[in-house]
Motif scaffolding. Structure first.
Motif, PDB file in Angstrom:
ATOM      1  N   GLU A  74       0.824  -1.162   0.081  1.00 56.30           N
ATOM      2  CA  GLU A  74      -0.049  -0.139  -0.021  1.00 56.30           C
ATOM      3  C   GLU A  74       0.797   1.203   0.111  1.00 56.30           C
ATOM      4  O   GLU A  74       0.617   2.218  -0.560  1.00 56.30           O
ATOM      5  N   SER A 100      -6.657   5.434  -4.651  1.00 53.47           N
ATOM      6  CA  SER A 100      -6.442   4.038  -4.609  1.00 53.47           C
ATOM      7  C   SER A 100      -8.047   3.442  -4.468  1.00 53.47           C
ATOM      8  O   SER A 100      -8.754   4.049  -4.298  1.00 53.47           O
ATOM      9  N   VAL A 102      -9.500   2.115  -1.926  1.00 53.53           N
ATOM     10  CA  VAL A 102      -9.797   2.275  -0.890  1.00 53.53           C
ATOM     11  C   VAL A 102     -10.621   3.502  -0.829  1.00 53.53           C
ATOM     12  O   VAL A 102     -11.574   3.671  -0.192  1.00 53.53           O
ATOM     13  N   GLU A 105     -14.143   3.739  -1.082  1.00 52.64           N
ATOM     14  CA  GLU A 105     -14.681   2.558  -1.224  1.00 52.64           C
ATOM     15  C   GLU A 105     -14.984   2.386  -2.820  1.00 52.64           C
ATOM     16  O   GLU A 105     -15.699   1.541  -3.563  1.00 52.64           O
ATOM     17  N   ILE A 146      -5.443  -1.229  -4.849  1.00 52.05           N
ATOM     18  CA  ILE A 146      -5.833  -1.456  -3.335  1.00 52.05           C
ATOM     19  C   ILE A 146      -7.468  -1.564  -3.157  1.00 52.05           C
ATOM     20  O   ILE A 146      -7.904  -0.515  -3.443  1.00 52.05           O
ATOM     21  N   ILE A 148     -11.017  -2.848  -0.528  1.00 48.77           N
ATOM     22  CA  ILE A 148     -11.504  -2.732   0.887  1.00 48.77           C
ATOM     23  C   ILE A 148     -12.626  -3.501   1.134  1.00 48.77           C
ATOM     24  O   ILE A 148     -13.587  -3.503  -0.108  1.00 48.77           O
ATOM     25  N   GLN A 153     -11.148  -3.860   6.040  1.00 48.42           N
ATOM     26  CA  GLN A 153     -10.016  -4.557   5.944  1.00 48.42           C
ATOM     27  C   GLN A 153      -9.508  -4.176   4.580  1.00 48.42           C
ATOM     28  O   GLN A 153     -10.153  -4.392   3.572  1.00 48.42           O
ATOM     29  N   THR A 154      -8.076  -3.994   4.134  1.00 48.31           N
ATOM     30  CA  THR A 154      -7.690  -3.675   2.822  1.00 48.31           C
ATOM     31  C   THR A 154      -7.024  -4.882   2.121  1.00 48.31           C
ATOM     32  O   THR A 154      -6.595  -5.904   3.027  1.00 48.31           O
ATOM     33  N   TYR A 155      -6.895  -4.939   0.941  1.00 47.64           N
ATOM     34  CA  TYR A 155      -6.299  -6.114   0.257  1.00 47.64           C
ATOM     35  C   TYR A 155      -5.685  -5.823  -1.003  1.00 47.64           C
ATOM     36  O   TYR A 155      -6.146  -4.720  -1.654  1.00 47.64           O
TER      37      TYR A 155
END
Length: 266
Positions: A74, A100, A102, A105, A146, A148, A153-155
């Motif tokens: 990230e 990003s 994230v 959302e 990235i 969420i 929780q981010t991935y």
């Protein structure tokens, strides 16, 4: 609006000439296409992980992402790499907004079924309003992959997979920019570029090991996109001058991936 999702990874990022970004800006200013950039940054991530003595692991071209690795991914993608691309577009005379998945959302995700990959996500929804709003304001979106989930929780999301998901949502054309001129095979000891290759042929090339490592998710993302309303998928050499412009004009360049069992041609 005609959207063109342009995805390029870390393997070609540092080698892209200024003219590539000038082409991006030109496409937007001409008004026919609204470019959307999705980027990776694998080499920069690997370099930072090595500096921090964190282990590098890959499964079928996807990075195994532990909690510690996710923090680095990230930081590098959404920070150093993303803002570097924004600066390059500004230098070329354009306006870009880097963010990003994230943020807002934009990329909603869930963990991939293969839990051995760790914090790697697959996209479940794309907040496409963010893109349309940016386009109306005259900006070129630059997206770090990235995502969420509903719990915050981010991935880590493979850049090719993220680009295909965004293209599907926007019913856009999808262009993978690489450091090779397209999909090729060896004929009489020489590389021969396939100007057109079918989804069935792509799958056969994966099974035969012709397409391997990091090219696997790229190829699979292309097929998935075509199966879900993506108008067209192409693979181009970003180092080749004006390749993006030539592609947008319909000229024969790179490799076009199509559905079905059409025979690839040179």
């Amino acid at each position: 609006m005609n959207y063109l999702v342009v995805k390029f990874g870390g393997s070609v990022l540092e080698e892209l000439p200024d003219t590539f970004y000038e082409n991006i800006v030109q496409l937007q200013k001409e008004g026919k296409w609204q470019p959307i950039i999705v980027h990776g940054g694998g080499p920069a991530i690997s370099k930072k992980l090595e500096q921090l003595s964190l282990e590098l692991q890959f499964v079928d071209g996807l990075r195994v992402t532990t909690k510690e690795v996710l923090d680095v991914v990230e930081m590098v993608l959404s920070g150093t790499v993303n803002k570097g691309i924004v600066r390059s577009i500004a230098k070329a005379g354009g306006k870009a907004l880097g963010f990003s998945g994230v943020d807002g959302e934009f990329l909603q995700v869930k963990q991939v079924p293969n839990k051995a990959l760790g914090y790697v996500g697959e996209v479940t929804n794309v907040n496409e309003t963010i893109i349309s709003d940016m386009a109306l304001l005259g900006y070129i979106p630059v997206i770090s992959p990235i995502g969420i989930d509903g719990d915050g929780q981010t991935y880590n999301v493979n850049g090719d997979v993220a680009a295909a998901a965004i293209a599907k949502s926007l019913k856009a054309k999808l262009c993978f920019v690489s450091d090779v001129p397209g999909v090729y095979h060896i004929q009489h000891g020489e590389k021969k570029i396939l100007n057109k290759v079918s989804s069935e042929e792509i799958e056969s090339m994966i099974a035969a090991g012709v397409i391997k490592d990091g090219m696997i998710p790229k190829a699979q993302a292309a097929i998935d996109g075509l199966n879900h309303n993506v108008k067209e998928v192409a693979i181009l050499n970003g180092k080749e001058r004006d390749s993006l412009i030539h592609y947008s004009e319909g000229k024969r360049i790179g490799t076009r991936v199509v559905l079905g069992g059409e025979v690839a041609n040179g």
